[in-house]
Design a protein around this motif. Structure first.
Motif, PDB file in Angstrom:
ATOM      1  N   ILE A   2       7.540 -45.509 -30.082  1.00  7.28           N
ATOM      2  CA  ILE A   2       8.804 -46.254 -29.969  1.00  7.28           C
ATOM      3  C   ILE A   2       9.564 -45.818 -28.720  1.00  7.28           C
ATOM      4  CG2 ILE A   2      11.054 -46.639 -31.064  1.00  7.28           C
ATOM      5  CD1 ILE A   2       9.638 -46.331 -33.767  1.00  7.28           C
ATOM      6  N   LEU A   3       9.590 -44.504 -28.459  1.00  7.52           N
ATOM      7  CA  LEU A   3      10.312 -43.991 -27.289  1.00  7.52           C
ATOM      8  C   LEU A   3       9.733 -44.523 -25.983  1.00  7.52           C
ATOM      9  CD1 LEU A   3      10.835 -40.264 -28.357  1.00  7.52           C
ATOM     10  CD2 LEU A   3      12.603 -42.007 -28.108  1.00  7.52           C
TER      11      LEU A   3
ATOM     12  N   GLU B 173       3.253 -48.819 -27.852  1.00  7.38           N
ATOM     13  CA  GLU B 173       2.918 -49.205 -29.224  1.00  7.38           C
ATOM     14  C   GLU B 173       1.427 -48.997 -29.491  1.00  7.38           C
ATOM     15  OE1 GLU B 173       4.381 -52.930 -27.888  1.00  7.38           O
ATOM     16  OE2 GLU B 173       5.647 -53.144 -29.661  1.00  7.38           O
TER      17      GLU B 173
ATOM     18  N   ASN C 209      19.503 -53.000 -32.462  1.00  8.04           N
ATOM     19  CA  ASN C 209      18.553 -54.104 -32.409  1.00  8.04           C
ATOM     20  C   ASN C 209      17.327 -53.742 -31.586  1.00  8.04           C
ATOM     21  OD1 ASN C 209      20.100 -55.783 -33.985  1.00  8.04           O
ATOM     22  ND2 ASN C 209      21.192 -56.692 -32.246  1.00  8.04           N
ATOM     23  N   GLY C 210      17.546 -52.920 -30.528  1.00  8.27           N
ATOM     24  CA  GLY C 210      16.427 -52.491 -29.686  1.00  8.27           C
ATOM     25  C   GLY C 210      15.423 -51.665 -30.472  1.00  8.27           C
ATOM     26  N   TRP C 211      15.920 -50.774 -31.338  1.00  8.27           N
ATOM     27  CA  TRP C 211      15.030 -49.946 -32.150  1.00  8.27           C
ATOM     28  C   TRP C 211      14.271 -50.801 -33.167  1.00  8.27           C
ATOM     29  CZ3 TRP C 211      13.836 -45.055 -31.083  1.00  8.27           C
ATOM     30  CH2 TRP C 211      14.697 -44.346 -30.235  1.00  8.27           C
TER      31      TRP C 211
ATOM     32  N   MET D 287       8.498 -47.371 -25.484  1.00  5.29           N
ATOM     33  CA  MET D 287       8.951 -48.754 -25.303  1.00  5.29           C
ATOM     34  C   MET D 287      10.385 -48.825 -24.797  1.00  5.29           C
ATOM     35  SD  MET D 287       7.318 -50.704 -28.585  1.00  5.29           S
ATOM     36  CE  MET D 287       7.366 -49.381 -29.781  1.00  5.29           C
ATOM     37  N   ARG D 288      11.131 -47.748 -24.950  1.00  3.33           N
ATOM     38  CA  ARG D 288      12.568 -47.795 -24.621  1.00  3.33           C
ATOM     39  C   ARG D 288      12.946 -46.962 -23.401  1.00  3.33           C
ATOM     40  NH1 ARG D 288      16.112 -49.821 -27.967  1.00  3.33           N
ATOM     41  NH2 ARG D 288      17.714 -48.346 -27.309  1.00  3.33           N
ATOM     42  N   TYR D 289      12.127 -45.970 -23.059  1.00  2.00           N
ATOM     43  CA  TYR D 289      12.520 -45.058 -21.986  1.00  2.00           C
ATOM     44  C   TYR D 289      11.388 -44.856 -20.987  1.00  2.00           C
ATOM     45  CZ  TYR D 289      16.191 -43.994 -25.373  1.00  2.00           C
ATOM     46  OH  TYR D 289      17.229 -44.101 -26.270  1.00  2.00           O
ATOM     47  N   ASN D 290      11.727 -44.316 -19.826  1.00  2.00           N
ATOM     48  CA  ASN D 290      10.768 -44.035 -18.763  1.00  2.00           C
ATOM     49  C   ASN D 290       9.779 -42.957 -19.214  1.00  2.00           C
ATOM     50  OD1 ASN D 290      10.067 -42.156 -16.280  1.00  2.00           O
ATOM     51  ND2 ASN D 290      10.406 -44.231 -15.476  1.00  2.00           N
TER      52      ASN D 290
ATOM     53  N   ALA E 297      11.575 -52.567 -31.424  1.00  2.00           N
ATOM     54  CA  ALA E 297      10.502 -51.622 -31.099  1.00  2.00           C
ATOM     55  C   ALA E 297       9.593 -51.393 -32.303  1.00  2.00           C
ATOM     56  CB  ALA E 297      11.097 -50.297 -30.629  1.00  2.00           C
TER      57      ALA E 297
ATOM     58  N   GLU F 139       3.782 -53.299 -21.165  1.00  5.68           N
ATOM     59  CA  GLU F 139       4.928 -52.941 -21.997  1.00  5.68           C
ATOM     60  C   GLU F 139       4.528 -52.644 -23.446  1.00  5.68           C
ATOM     61  OE1 GLU F 139       4.984 -57.503 -21.363  1.00  5.68           O
ATOM     62  OE2 GLU F 139       4.613 -55.687 -20.180  1.00  5.68           O
TER      63      GLU F 139
END
Length: 439
Positions: free
Chosen positions: A307-308, A169, A2-4, A310-313, A7, A165
């Protein structure tokens, strides 16, 4: 999972999606006055020294930080109140850009009425009289100025209108559009020149630039009704943006890291095409694999990079991608032992371009995060110019290094250039982690 999905949906956010078109508008002029203009003059049998002099028209991209403070602090009368201060500047620069490209389309480089004589000594020591086409040069220089100025404003708007955040994107969408613009004004214009005239192809690009002009009206920028009065030019337009940036912990080492991190990719990229030719690949094969397949793989990498983020440091992502850049250099070194191997060539292009695209998006997001919204134009222009000047200086020695080392050791050397950046980045990550633990 769902996170992907969330994103991916982030790219459809209107505030983010608009930067696809603005990035496209920013990418169009770069190849137009670089790659395509060189091809146009080469087809007209204009001398190589003259073509070489035209590389200087790109200097505004390196020195755009000089006028970025004016864009940050000075508001255009009437337009700033109606549209917003940055959108007003963007509209003016885009109109100037369109008319500059139209000017380029009006004068073929071999039929300028204004020329400047240049005496040049050839390889035999004989003096050759060359003619610099001044009208073409002037409009190419104006195109570069308005294009670099457009970049300043679009970068500032991307930082000031998006949430932190959303930087990943925004960076991905901007880079995606930028690459599409470069592809159209580079390979697209060259291909079009075989069917229609170069001048008509340039005029069509000038018309396509209206995409950015229209997109400007859809950006949601806060309108400033209060007039900004600059009382102390040096303090308000130079010192304050720098002082604001210096509030970052380890700001000096961040600047050093920016310079070091791009060195590996810059040196490798500069010598890629001569390397492919030296391995025995034909121009048609290079154009198909590197020029056609490569850009689309890069675009895929840009999307994944956004996308990365948005999900990782971001710092950890830069470290991982830096390690992969070292591996890429080793892959190129091994490739030097496989001349004319098309499958290996395709594999190298796929690997290099997808990592390059991911790294580009992550690095843009990283630079964006270092800039404050108040001084976005000045700070981002400074950081990107610092990166470009450093890249130009380092990559300028790449040909000499190849001659001295040979291809295998040259590529190992380019990988080694990344190691100081990774060591510095490891320290920055550790320091940041310790600071967060104490807080």
């Amino acid at each position: 999972m769902n996170g992907w999905i969330m994103a991916l949906r982030g790219y459809l956010n209107p505030a983010v999606f608009i930067f696809l078109f603005l990035g496209f508008s920013c990418g169009l002029p770069f190849s137009l006055i670089g790659y395509s203009l060189s091809m146009w003059m080469s087809n007209l049998h204009i001398s190589l020294p003259i073509i070489g002099f035209f590389a200087l028209v790109l200097l505004p991209y390196n020195f755009k930080f000089l006028w970025a403070p004016f864009i940050d602090r000075i508001q255009l009368p009437f337009l700033a109140k109606k549209m917003g201060p940055k959108k007003a500047w963007l509209l003016v620069f885009q109109i100037g850009l369109i008319f500059s490209v139209i000017g380029l389309s009006c004068f073929s480089p071999d039929k300028n009425t204004w020329v400047y004589p240049i005496n040049h000594a050839n390889a035999n020591g004989e003096t050759v009289h060359l003619m610099m086409p001044l009208q073409t040069y002037l409009f190419a220089l104006l195109t570069a100025f308005f294009a670099a100025s457009q970049d300043i404003v679009v970068d500032a708007l991307r930082i000031s209108t998006l949430k932190k955040e959303e930087y990943g994107e925004g960076a991905g969408m901007y880079q995606f559009g930028y690459r599409l613009g470069m592809l159209l004004s580079g390979a697209g214009v060259v291909a079009a020149s075989t069917v229609i005239s170069w001048q008509l192809a340039y005029f069509i690009v000038a018309c396509i630039l209206s995409v950015g002009l229209v997109s400007t009206f859809f950006i949601q920028e806060e309108k400033h009704t209060q007039k900004v009065v600059v009382k102390n030019f040096w303090k308000e337009m130079v010192c304050l943006p720098f002082r604001d940036f210096m509030q970052h912990i380890n700001w000096f080492w961040l600047l050093i890291f920016i310079v070091l991190y791009k060195a590996c990719n810059a040196v490798l990229g500069r010598m890629a095409l001569p390397f492919y030719q030296d391995l025995g690949f034909s121009n048609q094969t290079i154009a198909l694999v590197s020029g056609t397949i490569g850009p689309w793989i890069t675009i895929l990498g840009i999307t994944l990079g956004g996308i990365l983020v948005m999900r990782y440091n971001v710092l950890k992502l830069l470290f991982v991608l830096g390690v992969v850049e070292v591996i890429t250099s080793v892959v190129f070194a091994v490739f030097s032992f496989f001349p004319e191997s098309v499958p290996f060539f395709i594999l190298v292009i796929l690997f290099d371009n997808i990592i390059g695209g991911m790294g580009g998006a992550v690095f843009v997001a990283f630079l964006s995060g270092l800039c404050s919204k108040q001084y976005a134009a000045t700070q981002y222009a400074l950081l990107s110019s610092l990166m470009m000047v450093a890249v130009s200086l380092v990559s300028g020695y790449s040909g000499m290094w190849v001659e001295q080392m040979g291809w295998f050791y040259f590529f190992l050397f380019t990988g080694a250039l990344m190691i100081p950046a990774l060591m510095l980045l490891s320290w920055l990550i550790y320091y940041k982690g310790r600071k967060e633990e104490k807080e």
